[in-house]
Design a protein around this motif. Structure first.
Motif, PDB file in Angstrom:
ATOM      1  N   VAL A  49      -1.878   4.786  13.028  1.00 15.91           N
ATOM      2  CA  VAL A  49      -1.632   5.963  12.191  1.00 15.91           C
ATOM      3  C   VAL A  49      -2.420   5.853  10.888  1.00 15.91           C
ATOM      4  CG1 VAL A  49       0.136   7.143  10.817  1.00 15.91           C
ATOM      5  CG2 VAL A  49       0.618   6.513  13.176  1.00 15.91           C
ATOM      6  N   ALA A  50      -2.419   4.671  10.282  1.00 13.56           N
ATOM      7  CA  ALA A  50      -3.167   4.468   9.038  1.00 13.56           C
ATOM      8  C   ALA A  50      -4.660   4.694   9.256  1.00 13.56           C
ATOM      9  CB  ALA A  50      -2.912   3.071   8.489  1.00 13.56           C
ATOM     10  N   ALA A  51      -5.190   4.216  10.368  1.00 15.96           N
ATOM     11  CA  ALA A  51      -6.616   4.400  10.666  1.00 15.96           C
ATOM     12  C   ALA A  51      -6.951   5.881  10.857  1.00 15.96           C
ATOM     13  CB  ALA A  51      -7.005   3.609  11.907  1.00 15.96           C
ATOM     14  N   ILE A  83      -6.625   3.882   3.546  1.00 14.08           N
ATOM     15  CA  ILE A  83      -5.205   3.862   3.908  1.00 14.08           C
ATOM     16  C   ILE A  83      -4.981   2.738   4.916  1.00 14.08           C
ATOM     17  CG2 ILE A  83      -3.310   5.170   4.922  1.00 14.08           C
ATOM     18  CD1 ILE A  83      -4.835   7.724   4.020  1.00 14.08           C
ATOM     19  N   ILE A  84      -4.028   1.866   4.606  1.00 10.92           N
ATOM     20  CA  ILE A  84      -3.715   0.754   5.496  1.00 10.92           C
ATOM     21  C   ILE A  84      -2.199   0.650   5.665  1.00 10.92           C
ATOM     22  CG2 ILE A  84      -5.776  -0.590   4.888  1.00 10.92           C
ATOM     23  CD1 ILE A  84      -3.940  -2.309   3.086  1.00 10.92           C
ATOM     24  N   ALA A  90      -2.189   3.359   0.061  1.00 15.93           N
ATOM     25  CA  ALA A  90      -3.377   4.202  -0.062  1.00 15.93           C
ATOM     26  C   ALA A  90      -4.061   3.873  -1.370  1.00 15.93           C
ATOM     27  CB  ALA A  90      -2.987   5.678  -0.011  1.00 15.93           C
ATOM     28  N   PHE A  91      -5.370   3.669  -1.304  1.00 18.98           N
ATOM     29  CA  PHE A  91      -6.186   3.383  -2.474  1.00 18.98           C
ATOM     30  C   PHE A  91      -7.188   4.515  -2.613  1.00 18.98           C
ATOM     31  CE2 PHE A  91      -4.900  -0.467  -0.375  1.00 18.98           C
ATOM     32  CZ  PHE A  91      -4.415  -1.266  -1.392  1.00 18.98           C
ATOM     33  N   CYS A  92      -7.271   5.111  -3.782  1.00 24.22           N
ATOM     34  CA  CYS A  92      -8.229   6.187  -4.015  1.00 24.22           C
ATOM     35  C   CYS A  92      -9.597   5.543  -4.224  1.00 24.22           C
ATOM     36  CB  CYS A  92      -7.834   7.026  -5.223  1.00 24.22           C
ATOM     37  SG  CYS A  92      -8.885   8.465  -5.421  1.00 24.22           S
ATOM     38  N   ALA A  93     -10.500   5.743  -3.279  1.00 21.60           N
ATOM     39  CA  ALA A  93     -11.804   5.090  -3.321  1.00 21.60           C
ATOM     40  C   ALA A  93     -12.789   5.817  -4.225  1.00 21.60           C
ATOM     41  CB  ALA A  93     -12.381   4.985  -1.913  1.00 21.60           C
ATOM     42  N   SER A  98       7.013   6.116   4.545  1.00 20.03           N
ATOM     43  CA  SER A  98       6.850   7.161   5.553  1.00 20.03           C
ATOM     44  C   SER A  98       5.507   7.859   5.399  1.00 20.03           C
ATOM     45  CB  SER A  98       7.968   8.199   5.438  1.00 20.03           C
ATOM     46  OG  SER A  98       7.799   8.964   4.269  1.00 20.03           O
ATOM     47  N   VAL A  99       5.007   8.393   6.495  1.00 26.02           N
ATOM     48  CA  VAL A  99       3.739   9.119   6.475  1.00 26.02           C
ATOM     49  C   VAL A  99       3.873  10.385   5.644  1.00 26.02           C
ATOM     50  CG1 VAL A  99       2.071  10.359   7.907  1.00 26.02           C
ATOM     51  CG2 VAL A  99       2.995   8.191   8.696  1.00 26.02           C
ATOM     52  N   SER A 100       4.986  11.102   5.792  1.00 24.54           N
ATOM     53  CA  SER A 100       5.159  12.348   5.042  1.00 24.54           C
ATOM     54  C   SER A 100       5.204  12.075   3.540  1.00 24.54           C
ATOM     55  CB  SER A 100       6.418  13.088   5.496  1.00 24.54           C
ATOM     56  OG  SER A 100       7.561  12.301   5.274  1.00 24.54           O
ATOM     57  N   GLY A 101       5.863  11.007   3.127  1.00 29.19           N
ATOM     58  CA  GLY A 101       5.898  10.652   1.708  1.00 29.19           C
ATOM     59  C   GLY A 101       4.520  10.300   1.191  1.00 29.19           C
ATOM     60  N   LEU A 102       3.747   9.584   2.001  1.00 25.64           N
ATOM     61  CA  LEU A 102       2.391   9.213   1.602  1.00 25.64           C
ATOM     62  C   LEU A 102       1.513  10.447   1.446  1.00 25.64           C
ATOM     63  CD1 LEU A 102       0.327   6.843   1.205  1.00 25.64           C
ATOM     64  CD2 LEU A 102      -0.259   7.212   3.593  1.00 25.64           C
ATOM     65  N   LEU A 103       1.567  11.357   2.403  1.00 23.79           N
ATOM     66  CA  LEU A 103       0.744  12.568   2.333  1.00 23.79           C
ATOM     67  C   LEU A 103       1.146  13.447   1.155  1.00 23.79           C
ATOM     68  CD1 LEU A 103       0.421  13.479   6.108  1.00 23.79           C
ATOM     69  CD2 LEU A 103      -1.158  12.199   4.664  1.00 23.79           C
ATOM     70  N   ARG A 104       2.440  13.522   0.863  1.00 18.79           N
ATOM     71  CA  ARG A 104       2.903  14.298  -0.291  1.00 18.79           C
ATOM     72  C   ARG A 104       2.344  13.698  -1.577  1.00 18.79           C
ATOM     73  NH1 ARG A 104       6.704  12.985  -3.437  1.00 18.79           N
ATOM     74  NH2 ARG A 104       7.740  11.621  -1.969  1.00 18.79           N
TER      75      ARG A 104
END
Length: 161
Positions: free
Chosen positions: A27-29, A40-41, A51-54, A66-72
């Motif tokens: 999912v991270a990939a 994202i790892i 998640a690191f802002c590159a 959670s994925v939803s929390g990360l995307l938010r």
């Protein structure tokens, strides 16, 4: 604890052992390929996505389970980066918010040509360069589109953030 037991424990932790979550890693990939500019790892140690802002000069790390929390959270960071800043651009931010409210509220329907910067400046009680900064912000975000030589138009709601 004997040395053999300690070595076995160290090896199992280093290799991932039972903590490895291949589904979360996949999912991270896929998220990393979908969100350009982010690394994202899946962190088994934190048991969270990191998640690191590159593309940002500021170091930023987002940890979410959670994925939803990360995307938010990624969406919040990207929106903040696209919003005009404070200080001198405070007037541009207020003007952009006023125009966005008119668009979302239906006062300026999709496809409508909006007034020029010269005409909007007295209405919004700001100078012309401030109006142009607000208009360019709304265009970057997706509310407006400019057709050279024709004017600026409201985009359809499907293009809005």
């Amino acid at each position: 604890m004997t040395r053999a037991v300690a070595r076995t424990r160290r090896r199992s932790r280093a290799s991932g052992g039972a903590h490895r979550n291949t589904r979360a890693e996949a999912v991270a990939a896929s998220l990393q390929s979908a969100y350009g500019g982010w690394v994202i790892i899946w962190s088994p140690w934190r048991r969270a996505f990191s998640a690191f802002c590159a593309v940002s000069t500021d170091s930023m790390i987002i940890d979410e389970a959670s994925v939803s929390g990360l995307l938010r959270r990624i969406g919040e960071v990207e929106l903040a980066a696209r919003t005009p800043g404070r200080g001198a651009d405070d007037a541009a931010r207020r003007a952009a918010e006023t125009m966005r409210d008119r668009i979302v509220g239906g006062d300026w329907p999709p496809g409508r040509k909006i007034l020029s910067g010269d005409e909007l400046a007295p209405i919004l009680r700001v100078d012309r360069p401030t109006v142009h900064r607000a208009l360019s912000h709304l265009e970057r975000v997706g509310y407006l589109r400019t057709v050279p030589g024709k004017g600026t138009y409201v985009r359809p709601p499907a293009d809005w953030p």
